[in-house]
Design a protein around this motif. Structure first.
Motif, PDB file in Angstrom:
ATOM      1  N   ILE A  90       0.862  -1.188   0.000  1.00  0.00           N
ATOM      2  CA  ILE A  90       0.000   0.000   0.000  1.00  0.00           C
ATOM      3  C   ILE A  90       0.894   1.231   0.000  1.00  0.00           C
ATOM      4  O   ILE A  90       1.676   1.429   0.928  1.00  0.00           O
ATOM      5  CB  ILE A  90      -0.926   0.022   1.227  1.00  0.00           C
ATOM      6  CG1 ILE A  90      -1.893  -1.158   1.186  1.00  0.00           C
ATOM      7  CG2 ILE A  90      -1.711   1.326   1.292  1.00  0.00           C
ATOM      8  CD1 ILE A  90      -2.746  -1.315   2.434  1.00  0.00           C
ATOM      9  N   THR A  91       0.808   2.040  -1.049  1.00  0.00           N
ATOM     10  CA  THR A  91       1.673   3.219  -1.147  1.00  0.00           C
ATOM     11  C   THR A  91       0.928   4.520  -0.869  1.00  0.00           C
ATOM     12  O   THR A  91       1.543   5.573  -0.774  1.00  0.00           O
ATOM     13  CB  THR A  91       2.318   3.318  -2.543  1.00  0.00           C
ATOM     14  OG1 THR A  91       1.380   3.867  -3.480  1.00  0.00           O
ATOM     15  CG2 THR A  91       2.814   1.975  -3.034  1.00  0.00           C
ATOM     16  N   SER A  92      -0.396   4.456  -0.773  1.00  0.00           N
ATOM     17  CA  SER A  92      -1.175   5.666  -0.512  1.00  0.00           C
ATOM     18  C   SER A  92      -2.475   5.289   0.179  1.00  0.00           C
ATOM     19  O   SER A  92      -2.899   4.128   0.157  1.00  0.00           O
ATOM     20  CB  SER A  92      -1.487   6.412  -1.811  1.00  0.00           C
ATOM     21  OG  SER A  92      -2.303   5.619  -2.655  1.00  0.00           O
ATOM     22  N   ARG A  93      -3.101   6.264   0.791  1.00  0.00           N
ATOM     23  CA  ARG A  93      -4.396   6.059   1.440  1.00  0.00           C
ATOM     24  C   ARG A  93      -5.291   7.246   1.120  1.00  0.00           C
ATOM     25  O   ARG A  93      -4.824   8.342   0.848  1.00  0.00           O
ATOM     26  CB  ARG A  93      -4.240   5.912   2.959  1.00  0.00           C
ATOM     27  CG  ARG A  93      -3.474   4.667   3.379  1.00  0.00           C
ATOM     28  CD  ARG A  93      -3.411   4.513   4.889  1.00  0.00           C
ATOM     29  NE  ARG A  93      -2.604   3.360   5.277  1.00  0.00           N
ATOM     30  CZ  ARG A  93      -2.399   2.981   6.525  1.00  0.00           C
ATOM     31  NH1 ARG A  93      -2.941   3.664   7.536  1.00  0.00           N
ATOM     32  NH2 ARG A  93      -1.650   1.922   6.793  1.00  0.00           N
ATOM     33  N   CYS A 150      -9.152   8.363  -0.888  1.00  0.00           N
ATOM     34  CA  CYS A 150      -9.599   8.355  -2.277  1.00  0.00           C
ATOM     35  C   CYS A 150     -10.473   9.579  -2.539  1.00  0.00           C
ATOM     36  O   CYS A 150     -11.497   9.770  -1.879  1.00  0.00           O
ATOM     37  CB  CYS A 150     -10.386   7.073  -2.571  1.00  0.00           C
ATOM     38  SG  CYS A 150     -10.958   6.947  -4.272  1.00  0.00           S
ATOM     39  N   TYR A 207      -6.066  12.411  -0.489  1.00  0.00           N
ATOM     40  CA  TYR A 207      -5.067  11.463  -0.982  1.00  0.00           C
ATOM     41  C   TYR A 207      -3.765  11.687  -0.221  1.00  0.00           C
ATOM     42  O   TYR A 207      -3.200  12.771  -0.235  1.00  0.00           O
ATOM     43  CB  TYR A 207      -4.866  11.695  -2.477  1.00  0.00           C
ATOM     44  CG  TYR A 207      -3.829  10.822  -3.140  1.00  0.00           C
ATOM     45  CD1 TYR A 207      -4.080   9.479  -3.378  1.00  0.00           C
ATOM     46  CD2 TYR A 207      -2.618  11.363  -3.567  1.00  0.00           C
ATOM     47  CE1 TYR A 207      -3.139   8.689  -4.014  1.00  0.00           C
ATOM     48  CE2 TYR A 207      -1.669  10.581  -4.211  1.00  0.00           C
ATOM     49  CZ  TYR A 207      -1.937   9.232  -4.428  1.00  0.00           C
ATOM     50  OH  TYR A 207      -1.000   8.456  -5.064  1.00  0.00           O
ATOM     51  N   ALA A 266       0.112  10.087   0.387  1.00  0.00           N
ATOM     52  CA  ALA A 266       1.006   9.169  -0.328  1.00  0.00           C
ATOM     53  C   ALA A 266       2.361   9.034   0.360  1.00  0.00           C
ATOM     54  O   ALA A 266       2.907   9.996   0.904  1.00  0.00           O
ATOM     55  CB  ALA A 266       1.203   9.667  -1.759  1.00  0.00           C
ATOM     56  N   ASP A 308      -3.264   0.121  -3.742  1.00  0.00           N
ATOM     57  CA  ASP A 308      -3.825   1.467  -3.859  1.00  0.00           C
ATOM     58  C   ASP A 308      -5.038   1.447  -4.791  1.00  0.00           C
ATOM     59  O   ASP A 308      -5.030   0.768  -5.812  1.00  0.00           O
ATOM     60  CB  ASP A 308      -2.809   2.445  -4.439  1.00  0.00           C
ATOM     61  CG  ASP A 308      -1.487   2.437  -3.694  1.00  0.00           C
ATOM     62  OD1 ASP A 308      -0.940   1.348  -3.470  1.00  0.00           O
ATOM     63  OD2 ASP A 308      -0.997   3.521  -3.368  1.00  0.00           O
ATOM     64  N   LEU A 363      -3.215   3.907  -8.231  1.00  0.00           N
ATOM     65  CA  LEU A 363      -1.758   4.075  -8.140  1.00  0.00           C
ATOM     66  C   LEU A 363      -1.269   5.209  -9.031  1.00  0.00           C
ATOM     67  O   LEU A 363      -0.298   5.887  -8.706  1.00  0.00           O
ATOM     68  CB  LEU A 363      -1.052   2.770  -8.535  1.00  0.00           C
ATOM     69  CG  LEU A 363       0.476   2.812  -8.423  1.00  0.00           C
ATOM     70  CD1 LEU A 363       0.921   2.851  -6.962  1.00  0.00           C
ATOM     71  CD2 LEU A 363       1.119   1.629  -9.148  1.00  0.00           C
ATOM     72  N   CYS A 373      -1.132  -3.548 -10.466  1.00  0.00           N
ATOM     73  CA  CYS A 373      -1.754  -2.444  -9.736  1.00  0.00           C
ATOM     74  C   CYS A 373      -3.183  -2.257 -10.229  1.00  0.00           C
ATOM     75  O   CYS A 373      -3.593  -2.833 -11.237  1.00  0.00           O
ATOM     76  CB  CYS A 373      -0.967  -1.154  -9.928  1.00  0.00           C
ATOM     77  SG  CYS A 373      -1.049  -0.515 -11.627  1.00  0.00           S
TER      78      CYS A 373
END
Length: 462
Positions: free
Chosen positions: A197-200, A202, A219, A221, A247, A250, A275
């Motif tokens: 997981i590279t970001s949270r 949306c 967003y 990251a 993600d 992504l 992804c």
């Protein structure tokens, strides 16, 4: 910091007789284990699904560990098992605080605490900092009244504390602690896939999804270098065969995506990856850059081949964008998987025909054909309630493959027939042969899936 705790983290057992998919590495529990250990706590992780641990064996293992806190994950289809695990935990460790977290508990916190006395606390939303603080308060006998992000009982009343602010610098989180998991149990066709997981958060609010309602609309990251360190670790320490970016989108930040690809190239990661993203958030340049660093699959949430349905689910994309994205990704040499929803409220037979016609035209490499499922916390659930459609109270049916509400435009039998008919046609011997001899890692995996599907069909007829 004060006294540290013994914490057991549990992914509950499978329900006997119920269908359950091949186990995936529960990255949420792995993050929780990592942050708890970072603060000096002793952690035991029990992924009952992967290790084939039943409810009685779970109680035995918890009694042996004798934790101060038992944290149990709560995915909607597994709620019955989650509640059984909570009761078992309270029987095995009566002095332990039993905590539920995850998407189902986040939205059904009051209902759970009102009906299940074995559950003491619910952690809502993003759980790492909340569980660390909660554990610290429990072991040091500090009250819970000022702990953000929890719902609990106090003097016979259910108290819902304010939401916890989201973690702004995700680089501050330690990498998931996969050392606690029986990694060989997660292999699929002999391959070990790792989630990343590279970001949270949306910024999109699709009506069937809870992501923005759990992790926020903002967003957030991680830095490409931090991601590069994790990927390097997965390859070096865990011998990853592939990794999957979890993600939602992504490719939302083009420069960041390019920097991630550069990190993969510089560090010579060179293992297949995949992804998911949106059809309106890609370009030929992006896809070529991804392919050059061994991205082999891209997943699009296409959702429908009918514009009326796309508008109804608040997707903010078009059928033309769906087709163009699939074509563009296939041209770049990527395996293209998409998700499709049938049975959304208001969808007619003619609208479904538009979707199936779209699938025949676009020819994606794989399709997740889902039946509209009104999960707690979604706008879809509010819509079904507004329309007065009866919904199933059996949470185990909420798996996106089973109809769960009375739809006047699509009977349960017809929904299941359409889904079976689609896969019987899609996963054909021709499909298996076509993908078996491609060099793409995911094509070979899906060739095996298609073969298994064909064998299952033959056996079921016999």
């Amino acid at each position: 910091m004060g006294t540290t705790a013994k914490v057991a983290l549990v992914n509950p057992p499978a329900i006997k007789g119920a269908y359950h998919h091949h186990p995936y590495l529960p990255i949420g529990l792995a993050y929780l284990a990592a942050v708890l250990e970072q603060k000096g706590n002793e952690v035991l992780v029990l992924d009952c699904l992967a290790s084939d641990i039943g409810q009685e064996q779970l109680k035995q293992k918890l009694a042996e560990f004798n934790p101060n806190v038992v944290g149990i994950s709560s995915m909607t289809p597994m709620v019955l098992s989650t509640m059984m695990a909570a009761r078992g935990a309270k029987q095995a460790c009566p002095d332990a605080t039993v905590v539920l977290g995850g998407p189902h508990a986040t939205f059904m916190d009051r209902e759970i605490l009102g009906s299940e006395p074995s559950v003491d606390v619910v952690v809502r939303g993003e759980g790492e900092l909340t569980l660390v603080e909660l554990t610290h308060r429990i072991i040091n006998h500090v009250g819970l009244n000022s702990a953000d992000g929890i719902t609990y009982r106090h003097q016979g009343q259910i108290v819902q504390n304010p939401d916890r602010p989201y973690i702004q610098n995700l680089d501050d989180l330690p990498f998931p602690a996969y050392k606690h998991f029986p990694l060989d149990k997660y292999r699929l066709f002999g391959k070990l896939f790792f989630p990343v997981i590279t970001s949270r958060g949306c910024p999109f609010q699709c009506n069937f999804c809870t992501t923005s309602r759990i992790l926020g609309k903002q967003y957030r990251a991680r830095s490409p270098k931090n991601i590069g360190h994790e990927l390097e670790l997965l390859k070096r320490e865990y011998n990853a065969d592939s990794f999957t970016f979890y993600d939602d989108t992504l490719t939302l930040d083009k420069k960041r995506l390019f920097d991630i690809c550069d990190e993969i190239k510089i560090r010579k990661i060179n293992i297949p990856w995949d992804c998911q993203t949106r059809v309106d958030q890609i370009s030929e340049e992006m896809l070529e850059k991804m392919k050059a660093t061994n991205c082999q699959q891209v997943f699009f949430g296409a959702e429908s081949g009918c514009q009326t349905v796309l508008n109804a689910v608040n997707k903010r994309t078009t059928v033309e964008q769906n087709e163009a994205a699939i074509k563009m990704a296939k041209k770049a040499g990527l395996f293209v998987a998409i998700s499709i929803i049938i049975g959304y409220p208001g969808e007619t037979a003619e609208m479904r025909k538009e979707t199936f016609d779209f699938l025949r035209r676009a020819e994606p490499d794989d399709v997740y054909l889902c039946i509209a499922t009104p999960y707690p916390g979604t706008e879809l659930r509010k819509e079904v309630e507004r329309l007065g459609y009866k919904m199933s109270p059996d949470w185990s049916r909420y798996d996106t493959t089973t109809p769960v509400f009375e739809n006047p435009l699509l009977s349960d039998e017809e929904a299941l027939r359409l889904r079976k008919q689609f896969y019987d046609s899609f996963y054909s011997p021709k499909y298996a042969l076509r993908h078996m001899f491609r060099r793409n890692f995911y094509s070979r995996v899906m060739a095996r899936v298609a073969i298994n599907h064909t064998v299952w069909r033959v056996k079921s007829h016999v």
